[in-house]
Enzyme design. Structure first.
Site, PDB file in Angstrom:
ATOM      1  N   LYS A  97     -10.125  -0.054  -2.086  1.00  0.00           N
ATOM      2  CA  LYS A  97     -10.004  -0.375  -0.674  1.00  0.00           C
ATOM      3  C   LYS A  97     -10.477   0.838   0.126  1.00  0.00           C
ATOM      4  CE  LYS A  97      -6.726  -1.494   3.039  1.00  0.00           C
ATOM      5  NZ  LYS A  97      -5.356  -1.928   3.381  1.00  0.00           N
ATOM      6  N   ASP A 133       0.860  -1.186   0.000  1.00  0.00           N
ATOM      7  CA  ASP A 133       0.000   0.000   0.000  1.00  0.00           C
ATOM      8  C   ASP A 133       0.894   1.233   0.000  1.00  0.00           C
ATOM      9  OD1 ASP A 133      -1.903  -1.953   0.422  1.00  0.00           O
ATOM     10  OD2 ASP A 133      -2.960  -0.860   2.002  1.00  0.00           O
ATOM     11  N   LYS A 153      -6.887   3.086  -2.782  1.00  0.00           N
ATOM     12  CA  LYS A 153      -7.247   3.087  -1.361  1.00  0.00           C
ATOM     13  C   LYS A 153      -7.582   4.510  -0.929  1.00  0.00           C
ATOM     14  CE  LYS A 153      -5.118   1.900   3.133  1.00  0.00           C
ATOM     15  NZ  LYS A 153      -3.933   1.275   3.771  1.00  0.00           N
TER      16      LYS A 153
END
Length: 248
Positions: A181, A90, A152
Protein backbone atom coordinates in the site's frame (compact mmCIF):
# COMPACT_ATOMS: atom_id res chain seq x y z
CA UNK A 1 -8.84 3.96 -19.51
CA UNK A 2 -7.89 2.37 -16.20
CA UNK A 3 -10.39 2.45 -13.35
CA UNK A 4 -8.33 2.81 -10.16
CA UNK A 5 -11.28 3.27 -7.79
CA UNK A 6 -10.85 -0.22 -6.36
CA UNK A 7 -7.25 0.63 -5.40
CA UNK A 8 -8.20 3.60 -3.23
CA UNK A 9 -8.25 3.71 0.57
CA UNK A 10 -9.90 7.12 0.96
CA UNK A 11 -8.20 8.51 4.05
CA UNK A 12 -9.01 11.02 6.77
CA UNK A 13 -6.84 10.84 9.89
CA UNK A 14 -6.49 14.46 10.99
CA UNK A 15 -6.72 15.21 14.70
CA UNK A 16 -9.55 17.71 14.16
CA UNK A 17 -11.70 15.39 12.04
CA UNK A 18 -15.37 15.81 12.91
CA UNK A 19 -18.37 13.53 12.51
CA UNK A 20 -19.50 15.76 9.64
CA UNK A 21 -16.15 15.13 7.93
CA UNK A 22 -16.63 11.37 8.25
CA UNK A 23 -20.14 11.62 6.80
CA UNK A 24 -18.76 13.54 3.81
CA UNK A 25 -15.85 11.09 3.42
CA UNK A 26 -18.15 8.09 3.34
CA UNK A 27 -20.47 9.80 0.84
CA UNK A 28 -17.60 10.45 -1.57
CA UNK A 29 -16.26 6.91 -1.11
CA UNK A 30 -19.66 5.45 -2.02
CA UNK A 31 -20.11 7.81 -4.96
CA UNK A 32 -16.68 7.00 -6.38
CA UNK A 33 -16.89 3.30 -5.46
CA UNK A 34 -13.57 3.35 -3.61
CA UNK A 35 -12.26 0.20 -2.01
CA UNK A 36 -12.34 1.56 1.54
CA UNK A 37 -12.27 4.52 3.88
CA UNK A 38 -9.29 4.74 6.24
CA UNK A 39 -10.24 6.47 9.47
CA UNK A 40 -9.45 6.67 13.17
CA UNK A 41 -10.97 3.90 15.28
CA UNK A 42 -13.34 6.20 17.20
CA UNK A 43 -15.30 6.72 13.95
CA UNK A 44 -15.53 3.06 12.89
CA UNK A 45 -19.01 2.49 14.31
CA UNK A 46 -20.33 5.62 12.59
CA UNK A 47 -18.77 4.64 9.27
CA UNK A 48 -20.27 1.16 9.61
CA UNK A 49 -23.74 2.70 9.71
CA UNK A 50 -23.03 5.06 6.83
CA UNK A 51 -21.60 2.36 4.56
CA UNK A 52 -23.90 -0.57 5.36
CA UNK A 53 -25.65 -0.31 1.98
CA UNK A 54 -22.41 -0.22 -0.02
CA UNK A 55 -19.36 -2.35 -0.88
CA UNK A 56 -16.95 0.18 0.63
CA UNK A 57 -14.88 -1.39 3.41
CA UNK A 58 -13.69 0.24 6.63
CA UNK A 59 -10.00 0.41 7.40
CA UNK A 60 -8.69 1.80 10.68
CA UNK A 61 -5.28 2.51 12.18
CA UNK A 62 -3.65 0.93 15.23
CA UNK A 63 -0.68 2.28 17.19
CA UNK A 64 -1.00 5.41 15.11
CA UNK A 65 1.00 7.42 14.24
CA UNK A 66 4.15 6.56 16.27
CA UNK A 67 3.90 2.79 16.72
CA UNK A 68 5.82 2.78 19.99
CA UNK A 69 3.11 1.71 22.42
CA UNK A 70 2.94 -1.76 23.95
CA UNK A 71 1.95 -4.74 21.88
CA UNK A 72 -0.91 -5.40 24.30
CA UNK A 73 -2.30 -1.93 23.60
CA UNK A 74 -2.12 -2.54 19.85
CA UNK A 75 -3.85 -5.89 20.21
CA UNK A 76 -6.69 -4.41 22.26
CA UNK A 77 -7.10 -1.49 19.88
CA UNK A 78 -7.25 -3.80 16.86
CA UNK A 79 -9.76 -6.17 18.44
CA UNK A 80 -12.01 -3.31 19.56
CA UNK A 81 -11.93 -1.78 16.07
CA UNK A 82 -13.03 -5.07 14.52
CA UNK A 83 -15.78 -5.39 17.11
CA UNK A 84 -17.00 -1.93 16.06
CA UNK A 85 -17.03 -2.93 12.38
CA UNK A 86 -13.53 -2.48 10.91
CA UNK A 87 -12.70 -4.68 7.92
CA UNK A 88 -8.95 -3.99 7.79
CA UNK A 89 -6.24 -2.92 10.25
CA UNK A 90 -3.27 -0.64 9.46
CA UNK A 91 -0.75 -0.91 12.32
CA UNK A 92 2.43 1.13 12.72
CA UNK A 93 5.66 -0.82 13.12
CA UNK A 94 7.74 -0.15 16.24
CA UNK A 95 10.44 2.05 14.72
CA UNK A 96 12.41 2.36 17.94
CA UNK A 97 12.92 -1.37 18.23
CA UNK A 98 13.59 -1.66 14.50
CA UNK A 99 16.30 1.00 14.81
CA UNK A 100 17.65 -0.87 17.85
CA UNK A 101 17.85 -3.99 15.67
CA UNK A 102 15.64 -5.78 18.13
CA UNK A 103 14.07 -7.68 15.27
CA UNK A 104 12.60 -10.36 17.52
CA UNK A 105 10.41 -7.78 19.29
CA UNK A 106 9.36 -6.19 16.00
CA UNK A 107 8.40 -9.60 14.65
CA UNK A 108 6.47 -10.54 17.80
CA UNK A 109 4.67 -7.17 17.82
CA UNK A 110 3.26 -7.82 14.36
CA UNK A 111 2.59 -11.53 14.92
CA UNK A 112 0.58 -10.86 18.08
CA UNK A 113 -1.66 -8.34 16.31
CA UNK A 114 -2.11 -10.64 13.32
CA UNK A 115 -3.02 -13.60 15.53
CA UNK A 116 -5.49 -11.43 17.45
CA UNK A 117 -7.38 -10.33 14.34
CA UNK A 118 -7.35 -13.65 12.49
CA UNK A 119 -8.40 -13.43 8.85
CA UNK A 120 -8.86 -9.65 8.95
CA UNK A 121 -6.28 -8.12 6.56
CA UNK A 122 -3.32 -6.50 8.33
CA UNK A 123 -1.24 -3.72 6.81
CA UNK A 124 2.03 -2.81 8.56
CA UNK A 125 3.16 0.81 8.19
CA UNK A 126 6.95 1.14 7.88
CA UNK A 127 7.32 4.96 7.84
CA UNK A 128 9.92 4.81 5.07
CA UNK A 129 11.06 8.44 5.53
CA UNK A 130 12.69 7.32 8.80
CA UNK A 131 14.45 4.29 7.30
CA UNK A 132 17.43 3.66 5.06
CA UNK A 133 17.38 1.09 2.27
CA UNK A 134 18.67 -1.79 4.40
CA UNK A 135 16.13 -1.02 7.12
CA UNK A 136 13.31 -0.98 4.58
CA UNK A 137 14.44 -4.37 3.30
CA UNK A 138 14.73 -5.84 6.81
CA UNK A 139 11.36 -4.43 7.90
CA UNK A 140 9.73 -5.87 4.78
CA UNK A 141 11.24 -9.30 5.46
CA UNK A 142 9.94 -9.19 9.04
CA UNK A 143 6.45 -8.30 7.81
CA UNK A 144 6.46 -11.30 5.48
CA UNK A 145 7.68 -13.59 8.28
CA UNK A 146 4.84 -12.27 10.48
CA UNK A 147 2.26 -13.06 7.75
CA UNK A 148 1.23 -9.43 7.27
CA UNK A 149 -1.08 -9.03 4.29
CA UNK A 150 0.23 -5.62 3.20
CA UNK A 151 3.27 -3.45 3.72
CA UNK A 152 2.33 0.21 3.82
CA UNK A 153 4.85 2.95 3.15
CA UNK A 154 3.86 5.82 5.44
CA UNK A 155 1.53 7.31 8.03
CA UNK A 156 1.46 10.75 6.40
CA UNK A 157 2.58 12.24 9.73
CA UNK A 158 6.35 12.11 9.19
CA UNK A 159 8.83 14.02 7.02
CA UNK A 160 7.48 12.68 3.75
CA UNK A 161 5.24 10.02 2.29
CA UNK A 162 5.56 7.32 -0.32
CA UNK A 163 8.34 7.19 -2.88
CA UNK A 164 8.53 5.11 -6.03
CA UNK A 165 12.03 4.01 -5.05
CA UNK A 166 10.84 2.60 -1.74
CA UNK A 167 7.91 0.80 -3.36
CA UNK A 168 10.28 -0.83 -5.85
CA UNK A 169 12.63 -1.87 -3.03
CA UNK A 170 9.74 -3.39 -1.08
CA UNK A 171 8.38 -5.15 -4.17
CA UNK A 172 11.78 -6.65 -5.00
CA UNK A 173 12.14 -7.85 -1.40
CA UNK A 174 8.71 -9.40 -0.85
CA UNK A 175 7.90 -10.38 -4.44
CA UNK A 176 4.39 -11.85 -4.20
CA UNK A 177 4.49 -12.86 -0.53
CA UNK A 178 2.56 -9.74 0.54
CA UNK A 179 0.95 -6.73 -1.07
CA UNK A 180 1.97 -3.07 -1.00
CA UNK A 181 0.00 0.00 0.00
CA UNK A 182 1.54 3.31 -1.11
CA UNK A 183 0.41 6.17 1.09
CA UNK A 184 1.39 9.78 1.64
CA UNK A 185 1.61 12.54 -0.96
CA UNK A 186 -0.42 10.80 -3.68
CA UNK A 187 -2.96 13.36 -4.82
CA UNK A 188 -3.74 12.75 -8.50
CA UNK A 189 -4.49 10.03 -11.02
CA UNK A 190 -1.14 10.15 -12.82
CA UNK A 191 0.85 9.77 -9.59
CA UNK A 192 -1.39 6.96 -8.36
CA UNK A 193 -0.93 5.14 -11.65
CA UNK A 194 2.87 5.35 -11.32
CA UNK A 195 2.69 3.66 -7.93
CA UNK A 196 0.39 0.97 -9.25
CA UNK A 197 2.80 0.35 -12.13
CA UNK A 198 5.64 0.11 -9.58
CA UNK A 199 3.83 -2.66 -7.71
CA UNK A 200 1.39 -1.03 -5.29
CA UNK A 201 -1.96 -2.79 -4.99
CA UNK A 202 -3.59 -0.20 -2.78
CA UNK A 203 -3.31 3.61 -2.70
CA UNK A 204 -3.88 5.62 0.46
CA UNK A 205 -4.93 9.19 -0.30
CA UNK A 206 -6.86 12.03 1.30
CA UNK A 207 -7.75 13.44 -2.13
CA UNK A 208 -10.77 12.29 -4.12
CA UNK A 209 -8.91 10.84 -7.10
CA UNK A 210 -11.07 10.09 -10.11
CA UNK A 211 -10.21 7.73 -12.93
CA UNK A 212 -9.44 9.59 -16.12
CA UNK A 213 -11.90 9.72 -18.97
CA UNK A 214 -10.88 8.39 -22.34
CA UNK A 215 -10.39 11.93 -23.76
CA UNK A 216 -6.62 11.48 -23.73
CA UNK A 217 -6.96 8.14 -25.51
CA UNK A 218 -9.22 9.73 -28.13
CA UNK A 219 -6.72 12.58 -28.65
CA UNK A 220 -3.83 10.11 -28.94
CA UNK A 221 -5.78 8.03 -31.46
CA UNK A 222 -6.46 11.11 -33.57
CA UNK A 223 -2.79 12.13 -33.47
CA UNK A 224 -1.77 8.61 -34.52
CA UNK A 225 -4.30 8.57 -37.38
CA UNK A 226 -3.15 11.97 -38.63
CA UNK A 227 0.47 10.82 -38.45
CA UNK A 228 -0.23 7.66 -40.48
CA UNK A 229 -2.11 9.66 -43.11
CA UNK A 230 0.80 12.09 -43.38
CA UNK A 231 3.34 9.26 -43.77
CA UNK A 232 1.25 7.53 -46.41
CA UNK A 233 0.83 10.83 -48.28
CA UNK A 234 4.59 11.38 -48.34
CA UNK A 235 5.46 7.73 -49.01
CA UNK A 236 2.59 6.13 -50.94
CA UNK A 237 2.58 2.36 -51.17
CA UNK A 238 3.19 0.70 -54.55
CA UNK A 239 -0.54 0.02 -54.85
CA UNK A 240 -1.34 3.65 -54.27
CA UNK A 241 1.29 4.70 -56.80
CA UNK A 242 -0.08 2.22 -59.31
CA UNK A 243 -3.60 3.47 -58.87
CA UNK A 244 -2.38 7.02 -59.19
CA UNK A 245 -0.53 6.26 -62.46
CA UNK A 246 -3.56 4.44 -63.82
CA UNK A 247 -5.64 7.54 -63.42
CA UNK A 248 -3.17 9.48 -65.52
Amino acid sequence: MMDISNYIDFTLLKAHTSERDIIDLCHVAKTQNYYSVCISSCFVALAKQLLEDSNVKICTVVGFPLGNMSTEAKVFEAQKAIEDGADEIDMVINLGYLKSRNHVFVLKDIIDVKLAIGSTPLKVILEISELNKNEIIKASEICVDANADFIKTSTGFSKSGATLTAVKIIKKTIRNKAKIKASGGIHDFETALKYIDAGAERIGTSKAIKSKSNNRQIRNTKIYTDYIETVLHKNPTPTMQSNSNAKH
